[in-house]
Motif scaffolding. Sequence first.
Motif, PDB file in Angstrom:
ATOM      1  N   LEU A  80       1.019  -1.258  -0.008  1.00 40.97           N
ATOM      2  CA  LEU A  80      -0.289  -0.306  -0.309  1.00 40.97           C
ATOM      3  C   LEU A  80       1.074   1.388  -0.211  1.00 40.97           C
ATOM      4  N   PHE A  81       0.993   1.902  -1.195  1.00 41.51           N
ATOM      5  CA  PHE A  81       1.359   3.262  -1.668  1.00 41.51           C
ATOM      6  C   PHE A  81       3.140   2.771  -1.415  1.00 41.51           C
ATOM      7  N   ASP A 112       2.909   0.639  -6.184  1.00 42.37           N
ATOM      8  CA  ASP A 112       2.604   0.765  -5.538  1.00 42.37           C
ATOM      9  C   ASP A 112       0.790   0.172  -5.565  1.00 42.37           C
ATOM     10  N   LEU A 113      -0.510  -0.632  -4.887  1.00 43.86           N
ATOM     11  CA  LEU A 113      -1.355  -1.563  -5.262  1.00 43.86           C
ATOM     12  C   LEU A 113      -2.806  -0.572  -4.569  1.00 43.86           C
ATOM     13  N   VAL A 114      -2.681   0.203  -4.370  1.00 46.62           N
ATOM     14  CA  VAL A 114      -3.637   1.180  -4.129  1.00 46.62           C
ATOM     15  C   VAL A 114      -3.433   1.962  -5.040  1.00 46.62           C
ATOM     16  N   GLU A 124      -4.302   6.204   7.427  1.00 47.71           N
ATOM     17  CA  GLU A 124      -4.166   7.417   8.930  1.00 47.71           C
ATOM     18  C   GLU A 124      -3.641   5.651   8.937  1.00 47.71           C
ATOM     19  N   VAL A 125      -3.995   4.507   9.071  1.00 44.78           N
ATOM     20  CA  VAL A 125      -3.411   3.057   9.452  1.00 44.78           C
ATOM     21  C   VAL A 125      -2.240   2.479   9.140  1.00 44.78           C
ATOM     22  N   VAL A 126      -2.071   2.946   8.107  1.00 42.34           N
ATOM     23  CA  VAL A 126      -1.292   3.043   7.243  1.00 42.34           C
ATOM     24  C   VAL A 126       0.671   3.613   7.768  1.00 42.34           C
ATOM     25  N   PRO A 177       5.348   8.910   5.962  1.00 41.73           N
ATOM     26  CA  PRO A 177       3.290   9.850   6.009  1.00 41.73           C
ATOM     27  C   PRO A 177       3.465   8.951   4.843  1.00 41.73           C
ATOM     28  N   VAL A 178       1.721   9.396   3.950  1.00 47.35           N
ATOM     29  CA  VAL A 178       1.967   9.358   2.864  1.00 47.35           C
ATOM     30  C   VAL A 178       1.914  10.664   2.296  1.00 47.35           C
TER      31      VAL A 178
END
Length: 556
Positions: free
Chosen positions: A271-272, A282-284, A309-311, A318-319
């Motif tokens: 994710l990200f 990035d799978l998202v 938030e969870v990631v 940070p994303v």
Amino acid sequence: MLNNPSLKYKAHPPVNISDRQWPNNTLTHPPRWLSTDLRDGNQSLAEPMDNARKMKFWDLLIACGFREIEVAFPSASQTDFDFVRSLIEGKRIPENVNIQVLTQAREDLITRTFESLQGVHQATVHLYNATAPLFREIVFRQTRDEIVQLAIGATRQIRRLCEASPETNWTFQYSPETFCFTEPEFALQICEAVAEVWEPDTSRPMIINLPATVEVSMPNVYADQIEYFCRHFSRRQQVCISVHPHNDRGTGIACAELALLAGAERVEGCLFGNGERTGNADLVTLALNLYTQGISPGLDFSQMKKVVEVVEECNQLPVAPRHPYAGELVFTAFSGSHQDAIKKGFAARQNASDAFWQVPYLPLDPADVGCSYEAVIRVNSQSGKSGAAWLLEQNHNLILPRPLQQAFSLRVQKEAERGEKELSQMAVWNLFRQAYGVVDAPLLRLKEYVCNNQPDQRTVLSAEIICQGKKLSLMGEGNGFLSAALTALCREVNTELEIVSYQEHTLGKRSDSRSVAYVCCQDRTGRCAWGVSIDSDITRASLQAMLNAAADFVTC
């Protein structure tokens, strides 16, 4: 940097395919997804996740719809081993979810891996060893045959241990690590040798994972490598071809998409895009790229803020604000021309006859990932007339006349330049209220009024207003109540004004909804001023709006 980098670096050689098929292919369905956040992603963190953070991430992946999750390298650490056991013993694995674990081609590590999996309903054992010349010659100092024998021996051991535990539904995955810079014919040779030992069929599934362990070429070359392998592998129909692209050249997403066109059926990533060095694919982004092409990805990112938030909490990374689909600013326009196009796109969509999403600068409806439209347009000194107007329309249902949009945008720009910062929605609203009299005590305040229509179509108006604390009585007539009021005001304060624009609309669909009036007055020099008022009585709103506009010219 070197003036002549060709003295130090050389281009990766292309694959010799004269009749490549992937450029003419089209994606029509999603791949199988595997999240490796809890293994590849976790091992790349400065502070790897503890059990609590891993469990929180695990729950997120399940909620997003992942059915294949690489959870650990159980032979690498006690922490990883214990996490696999906690999933199994705690009955945290849904029936339709297949966990995957990674192991190197060493007998003791494979044995330890199977110990971690005791009692699991279904699992994938992922074996890898490096195959590229760079690793054969420098890291391991082994011949091609020695590398092949290493993979064959490990595969035999894994098959034997799987057959010793028939209560588990086993899948075997083999990765020729460093596939993307391994000779195509040797990658094919070692995978054929491994498959011959495993003998894949429906009762003994197998995945061959072809990773871009380090990106060394353009995405089209990786696609050629995948197509070459798919066209030449003898057991192609009996195995699933998976890819695991990294992002060293910044093209991990492109590599994954082109690999799917070239025949791959499964994608591994995070994710990200977390992962070693510049990260994994990035799978998202990959999933939502499909979504915006009308293909359901089979993953749910409808609550994107929660996912972020969870990631961020689990990875302690940070994303980025500009990260595709997920960053704080990805749906945001500051530019005036962009804001105008977006505003018109939303307006056109309200009257559109078809359901297809077509809004300039927004390839995805923010609502589909749980984002509000308030974040679409934000106002700073670069914003044009549409930015502030959009915020007022979205938050207060005000549809400003175009000339008022232009006038107000100049005020917004000056305020943004003065503060050298973005203006919040509340700051824009407060600036608008102060500029156009939408306040509790305007300079000219209507206290009471009476209108009477005469038989000759004339309107007689009497009113009492408060001007800078003084009461003024107005009496006038005209061809309407605004004309009568303005005539009386101008006579009382000895000035000459005319109304050059008047518009009104309701703020809701109910019969008792309030209304807003916009009035522009002009003096003899041609100078204009706007006034706005909101009231449940549209006549009162119109009169007060006229007084708010006239206040710019009046001295009591």
